[in-house]
Motif scaffolding. Structure first.
Motif, mmCIF file in Angstrom:
data_model
loop_
_atom_site.group_PDB
_atom_site.id
_atom_site.type_symbol
_atom_site.label_atom_id
_atom_site.label_comp_id
_atom_site.label_asym_id
_atom_site.label_seq_id
_atom_site.Cartn_x
_atom_site.Cartn_y
_atom_site.Cartn_z
ATOM 1 N N SER A 1 0.858 -1.179 0.000
ATOM 2 C CA SER A 1 0.000 0.000 0.000
ATOM 3 C C SER A 1 0.894 1.229 0.000
ATOM 4 O O SER A 1 2.040 1.163 0.447
ATOM 5 C CB SER A 1 -0.935 0.008 1.209
ATOM 6 N N PHE A 2 0.392 2.296 -0.545
ATOM 7 C CA PHE A 2 1.208 3.505 -0.616
ATOM 8 C C PHE A 2 0.317 4.732 -0.616
ATOM 9 O O PHE A 2 -0.888 4.656 -0.905
ATOM 10 C CB PHE A 2 2.062 3.506 -1.895
ATOM 11 N N SER A 3 0.913 5.834 -0.280
ATOM 12 C CA SER A 3 0.251 7.121 -0.425
ATOM 13 C C SER A 3 1.342 8.139 -0.714
ATOM 14 O O SER A 3 2.301 8.252 0.033
ATOM 15 C CB SER A 3 -0.491 7.494 0.859
ATOM 16 N N ARG A 4 1.227 8.790 -1.846
ATOM 17 C CA ARG A 4 2.250 9.775 -2.208
ATOM 18 C C ARG A 4 1.615 11.114 -2.508
ATOM 19 O O ARG A 4 0.646 11.203 -3.254
ATOM 20 C CB ARG A 4 3.034 9.318 -3.445
ATOM 21 N N SER A 5 2.182 12.136 -1.922
ATOM 22 C CA SER A 5 1.711 13.490 -2.202
ATOM 23 C C SER A 5 2.808 14.237 -2.930
ATOM 24 O O SER A 5 3.977 14.135 -2.574
ATOM 25 C CB SER A 5 1.364 14.219 -0.906
ATOM 26 N N ILE A 6 2.392 14.957 -3.949
ATOM 27 C CA ILE A 6 3.359 15.686 -4.764
ATOM 28 C C ILE A 6 2.949 17.154 -4.815
ATOM 29 O O ILE A 6 1.789 17.467 -5.115
ATOM 30 C CB ILE A 6 3.367 15.131 -6.202
ATOM 31 N N SER A 7 3.890 18.023 -4.493
ATOM 32 C CA SER A 7 3.623 19.451 -4.667
ATOM 33 C C SER A 7 3.729 19.771 -6.141
ATOM 34 O O SER A 7 4.745 19.492 -6.771
ATOM 35 C CB SER A 7 4.667 20.283 -3.920
ATOM 36 N N LEU A 8 2.685 20.340 -6.683
ATOM 37 C CA LEU A 8 2.699 20.642 -8.109
ATOM 38 C C LEU A 8 3.440 21.957 -8.351
ATOM 39 O O LEU A 8 3.333 22.892 -7.556
ATOM 40 C CB LEU A 8 1.261 20.727 -8.620
ATOM 41 N N PRO A 9 4.192 22.011 -9.429
ATOM 42 C CA PRO A 9 4.991 23.210 -9.685
ATOM 43 C C PRO A 9 4.150 24.419 -10.088
ATOM 44 O O PRO A 9 4.601 25.549 -9.946
ATOM 45 C CB PRO A 9 5.918 22.785 -10.832
#
Lengths: 107, 141
Positions: free
Chosen positions: B95-103
């Motif tokens: 299982s995973f959860s990834r958050s990415i700050s968008l440019p």
């Protein structure tokens, strides 16, 4: 009868090696390989002198991994299925090998 | 010379050889933290993000996006095939959860997500104010 699929021993150049699970029962080996993005037309499976080479391609990635397989695989009956980016390879053991396995169990 | 480190060396050596003899990769345990490879590119009007999620179905995945942060989460449950012995296990349930700050800020209403052959592709159109504009060049005679 040695029924062992040993460590993967080679990777194609520039290719990524998929993660795999390998299972065995008396009748067959099953290999599951994660090949995200690969289309079923791109899947290639070759068996040559005890080495099984598996290849698949997506538009951006080439997947390749090799395995040493025991003799006694019914090469002409190997099946490959691709579902959600997971390749399932079924490697039936030859009838002769299966019969021998049953005999060993009966003793 | 006997040093405290000799004891560590022996312990590590013993651990290493046991790991090598083992069929199962101990770092690949069930339910471990795992993170899918993610790639992205800027097409100009939108950001395109691809996430490798082999073996996941659409129901296994959750995508949340607001103006500046994208979160992709998922869980893949693998059940061992009945009646088989494991010879090698590298995949497992993850299982995973990834958050990415968008440019750049994106229009979260217009985000689309599609899953094909184990690859999740997200298209995030940029907010109008940050989309590139083509400026025509006029030549002066």
């Amino acid at each position: 009868m040695e029924t062992q699929i040993t460590q993967p021993n080679a990777r194609g150049r520039g290719a990524r090696a998929p993660s795999v699970d390998i299972w065995e029962n008396d009748a067959e080996f099953v290999i599951f390989a994660d090949v995200p993005g690969a289309a079923s037309e791109s899947v290639q499976v070759e068996v040559d002198q005890g080495a099984l080479r598996l290849g698949a391609e997506s538009p951006t990635v080439r997947w390749a991994r090799s395995f040493l397989v025991p003799s006694g695989i019914a090469v002409d009956q190997i099946r490959a299925e691709l579902t959600n980016g997971v390749l399932r390879l079924t490697l039936p053991k030859s009838a002769e090998v299966r019969r021998r396995t049953v005999q060993v169990k009966a003793v | 010379m006997l040093t405290p480190w000799a004891e560590f060396d022996r312990a590590f050596e013993s651990l290493r050889s046991r790991l090598e003899e083992s069929d199962v990769n101990p770092f690949w345990a069930e339910g471990r933290a795992w993170s899918p490879p993610i790639g992205w590119k800027d097409t100009g009007p939108s950001l395109e993000i691809v996430v490798e999620v082999p073996g996941f179905t659409a129901e296994d995945l959750k995508v949340d996006v607001n103006r500046e942060v994208l979160t992709v989460a998922g869980e893949r449950k693998l059940s061992p095939p009945a009646g088989y012995r494991p010879l090698r296990r590298e995949r497992g349930s993850v299982s995973f959860s990834r958050s990415i700050s968008l440019p750049v800020p994106v229009d979260s209403e217009q985000v689309s997500a599609s899953l094909k052959n184990g690859v999740l592709t997200l298209s995030l159109p940029k907010q109008a104010e940050v989309r590139p504009r083509s400026i025509p060049v006029h030549s002066q005679v």
